[in-house]
Every structure is written in structure tokens, then in C-alpha cells.
Design an enzyme around this catalytic site. Structure first.
Site, PDB file in Angstrom:
ATOM      1  N   SER A  62      88.012  49.577  40.871  1.00 43.61           N
ATOM      2  CA  SER A  62      87.107  49.284  41.990  1.00 43.61           C
ATOM      3  C   SER A  62      87.631  49.968  43.246  1.00 43.61           C
ATOM      4  CB  SER A  62      87.015  47.780  42.206  1.00 43.61           C
ATOM      5  OG  SER A  62      88.206  47.330  42.831  1.00 43.61           O
ATOM      6  N   LYS A  63      86.858  49.861  44.285  1.00 47.79           N
ATOM      7  CA  LYS A  63      87.195  50.467  45.578  1.00 47.79           C
ATOM      8  C   LYS A  63      88.600  50.081  46.048  1.00 47.79           C
ATOM      9  CE  LYS A  63      83.443  52.532  47.442  1.00 47.79           C
ATOM     10  NZ  LYS A  63      83.736  53.747  46.689  1.00 47.79           N
TER      11      LYS A  63
END
Ligand code: GLU
Length: 468
Positions: A240-241
Site C-alpha cells: 500500500s501507499k
């Protein structure tokens, strides 16, 4: 000519996730390895979320990564009439049925099931009803799924995977507004496009037995399934980010070379012995489904950097210049002038084995990208004090009479440093500062050879003042 047909079927979400890119790469590699075809279908049926820019993001991501597809881009949305036609065929053949249950009916069924402690999987009372008794009311079309026995998928990566049919419901094929569901659209499109191998993320594994029902109901041959493991972050959690960039475009903007990305992404869940670094040609030759691992791959940014550096080192100068221009454009930076391009072209030989990503290469290329007089950075400014400037002043007349070859320059500078009882570093530091204005650059010899004698002397004079 191989009959293999693979595809990537991204939904336009606004950016191209690294996981989608890796799936595209595997499909592309498999098609190229087998002499087959690699198709692109945009799953754009969700019109509420549809935006042309989102499709562009996918096309640009594919193009940057060099994943060329065969034939035209297929729009799933444009094929809706065909999806509907298949749903109606299944209705006619009795493999599907009309279900008139309302949302309230389904909610009531679930509540009753919960109260009774039985399965909440919806069982429509319309499954075996006589069409003559059907009301004139909105309906959905559901597939008539087997209710006992097992569903089996022989997956090329996961092996044999089984599900109890009683856990699979009579899924909806066509909604009451006449729009197809994802399950139906994917199968119809894959069949019509002649897809022989469905290589996709293992988050779709549970869709496979349900989609297989549609193939069987239509009497269509089942494609080979290969569900590939997810990509995790370095900590083992879903990428994820939080871990860093997840969009392909971001890697382009950060200045990774496409070949490095391809090499690294190929290693995310696939291996060929112990090979880490390989060229596209090798990957195309080696890629096979047997080499795909079952366990999830962890994204390792260091490894990506390392491989990127190796690919920059082996790339041709012409390719590098093109890629750097594309990088500058993506990063919103000014394009190189012709003069800068020329300078960079001459300097690449001494830059390309020293940079992991393009910004690093360009930083080291400052000595050919900037023009006189050089504004020294902090470290370089420090290296230029009255003592070192004096040394450069003494060096200048010697360079005026030097023959401009590497070996002669090496001999000249070494002898000069000895005559002044200086370590070579003490000479190279101010010389580097004068030639590049930067503390990090190629060797002073490379710089002198790239910019030439006249320019070297001019840069020295800029620092030491006009010759007496
Ligand atoms: N559109 C799906 C996705 O973006 C892919 C469907 C498939 O590969 O079957 O995840």
C-alpha cells in the site's frame, strides 16, 4: 505459430497499480515466450466511475513498460449486447433462470436463515418454477449452479483447488436493468477473444469455479488458469501507499528505467533458477508458468534500485537518451536542449555504470548539463580556498601544453601532485569543484576528456581568475 492467447483486463481506476502491471508483464512474457498473442481489454462497465483519463493511465503505463499488446484494445462496455445475448442463450437452454426475488425477499430469506442457523447463501425459489407461472415483473437472470458435488480448478500455479458446490450460489448473470455482471462479462469476453490462459492475481481465485460454471453451461472449453500471488510490502502486509509508490506512473516519475522495472517485476513471484539480473530477451526465452511461486512476493525497493542501476549500465546510449527525455517529461522538468543532449551523449559512457535511477545520473551529469560560469554547491565552494586556487593556478599552464589523452593526463596530474607534495585527492577535489561545481561527478579525467581542453582551461580560469 503457438495458439496461446493471454490478456490483461484492468479496470480503469485512475492509475495503474504495480500489481496490475506485474500481471500484465506475466501475461505479456508468457505470450512472447510461446509466440502467442497478448490482448488488452479494459473492464469499463462501471460507467459511474468511468473516465477516459483512467483508461489513458493504463495505456501509458503499458506503453512505458514496453508491454505492447496485439490487436485493438477491447472495451468491455461496448460488448454489453453480446453479454446479454449469452445470458439469454443460457435462459433458453435451461442453464439459467429468471429470478423475480426483490431485495426485500432476499433480506427476509437471510434473516430467516440466520434465525434458523442455516446457510445464508441465497437459494432462489424461482429456480425450478414453470415460466408459464412467471409474473410480469422485473427479474434478474441467475445461473443454475450444481448444488452438490465439488467444483475443481486445476490451476497452473495453485495446483488443484476444490470448492464444495453447496458453497456457491446461483450467481446473477444479468441484472434487472439488463446490465451484465462482472462474472458474465469476463467469461464471455475471454471466450470470444480466444483467451487460452487466464493469468491473474490470486484475489480472483474464488471467481474461477463460478466462472467455470458459465463456460460449462455454454459448452465452451475452459482456459488454463494461473492465479499468481499477491505483492506484499517489505513488512509482509498488503502493498500500500504506506510502503511507497504503488502506481506505475510514480516509478516513471522517480526515474527508474523501464527495463529495470520489468526485470524486477518479473522477479516478483517468478524465478528462473538464481538469476536476478536478466535482459528482456532472456525473460522472454525463460518465462514459464512453472517458475511462478505460490507464496506472496515481498516488494524490495533496494533490489529494484540495484537492478535498475544494472540496466542503466547496459543500456545503449540512444535508448538512455530517449528514456531520460521521457523521464524529464513525466517529472514535469524542462526538456534538455540540443547542447545538453550532445554533452550528455558524450558523457554517458562514464555516467551509466554509476547511477541507480535517472535523477542520480543527471546529478552526476551536471558538468555537461550546466554552462559556465559554474555556481559551485556548498561542498565545492569549500574545496575552493586560496590555497587550492593557487594550486589550480599552477596547474593551468601545464594543461595548456598537455596532450589530451587519458594516459598523458593521468601522468601529468600524478607528476604535478607529486611535485607539490600533494595527495592526489587534494588536487582532484578543487579540480572537480572547478570542472563540475559539484562534489559528486565522474572522475576528473573523464570530465576533462568529455568537455575537452579549451573548456577545461576556461573553467579553471573562471575559478583562478584571468591568466597573467
Ligand atoms: N478487471 C479485473 C481487475 O482489474 C480483472 C479480471 C480478470 O483478470 O479476470 O482486477
Amino acid at each position: 505459430m503457438s495458439s496461446v492467447v493471454t490478456r490483461i483486463a484492468p479496470s480503469p481506476t485512475g492509475f495503474m497499480h504495480i500489481g496490475t502491471a506485474r500481471t500484465a508483464l506475466f501475461n505479456w512474457l508468457y505470450a512472447r515466450a510461446t509466440g502467442g498473442q497478448f490482448l488488452l481489454r479494459i473492464e469499463d462497465t462501471d460507467r459511474a466511475r468511468y473516465a477516459p483519463e483512467a483508461v489513458d493511465a493504463i495505456l501509458q503505463g503499458m506503453s512505458w513498460l514496453g508491454l505492447d499488446h496485439d490487436g485493438d484494445v477491447v472495451s468491455q462496455f461496448e460488448r454489453v449486447p453480446r453479454h446479454r445475448e449469452v445470458a439469454l442463450t443460457l435462459l433458453e437452454t435451461g442453464m439459467a433462470y429468471k429470478c423475480f426475488a426483490t431485495q426485500d425477499d432476499i433480506a427476509a430469506f437471510r434473516e430467516a436463515a440466520r434465525a434458523a442457523g442455516t446457510s445464508t447463501l441465497y437459494r432462489s425459489p424461482w429456480r425450478d418454477t414453470d415460466p408459464a407461472t412467471h409474473p410480469d415483473a422485473p427479474f434478474v437472470i441467475r445461473i443454475k449452479a450444481p448444488q452438490d458435488g465439488q467444483a475443481v480448478i486445476e490451476d497452473a500455479v495453485q495446483g488443484r483447488v476444490t470448492w464444495a458446490n453447496e458453497t456457491l450460489d446461483d450467481m446473477i448473470l444479468l441484472r434487472s436493468d439488463g446490465t451484465p455482471t462482472y462474472m458474465l462479462a469476463v467469461v464471455v469476453d475471454d471466450h470470444d477473444m480466444g483467451v487460452t490462459h487466464v493469468i491473474r492475481g490470486d484475489d480472483h481465485l474464488s471467481n474461477a469455479p463460478r466462472q467455470a460454471l458459465i463456460y460449462r453451461a455454454m459448452g465452451w472449453p475452459l482456459p488454463v488458469h494461473a492465479h499468481i500471488p499477491l505483492i506484499l510490502g517489505p513488512d509482509g502486509k498488503k502493498l500500500s501507499k504506506r510502503h511507497g509508490a504503488t502506481g506505475v506512473e510514480e516509478y516513471k516519475k522517480m526515474g527508474y528505467p523501464a527495463a529495470g522495472m520489468r526485470n524486477y517485476m518479473a522477479r516478483l513471484g517468478w524465478s528462473h533458477g538464481d538469476d536476478e539480473f536478466f535482459t528482456d530477451a532472456q525473460a522472454r526465452e525463460w518465462f514459464d508458468l512453472d517458475g511462478i511461486t505460490k507464496s506472496a512476493a515481498r516488494f524490495d525497493f533496494k533490489k529494484l534500485e540495484h537492478l535498475s542501476g544494472q540496466h542503466i549500465a547496459v543500456a545503449s546510449d540512444a535508448d538512455l537518451l530517449d528514456e531520460i527525455a521521457a523521464f524529464l517529461d513525466a517529472a514535469g522538468a524542462d526538456p534538455l536542449t540540443d547542447q545538453q543532449k550532445n554533452g550528455l551523449g558524450r558523457a554517458l559512457y562514464c555516467l551509466k555504470d554509476r547511477a541507480k535511477i535517472f535523477p542520480e545520473l543527471l546529478e552526476k551529469a551536471h558538468f555537461v548539463l550546466s554552462s559556465r560560469p559554474f555556481e559551485p554547491d556548498e561542498k565545492s565552494a569549500k574545496a575552493l580556498n586560496s590555497v587550492s586556487i593557487g594550486i589550480l593556478k599552477d596547474l593551468t599552464p601545464q594543461l595548456q601544453n598537455a596532450s589530451w589523452t587519458r594516459s598523458d593526463l593521468e601522468e601529468l596530474l600524478t607528476t604535478f601532485a607529486e611535485s607539490k607534495e600533494l595527495s592526489f585527492g587534494k588536487l582532484a577535489q578543487p579540480l572537480r569543484a572547478a570542472l563540475a561545481g559539484r562534489a559528486i561527478s565522474p572522475s576528473v579525467y573523464d570530465m576533462m576528456l568529455v568537455i575537452g581542453q579549451a573548456e577545461t582551461l576556461d573553467r579553471l580560469t573562471d575559478v583562478t581568475g584571468a591568466p597573467q
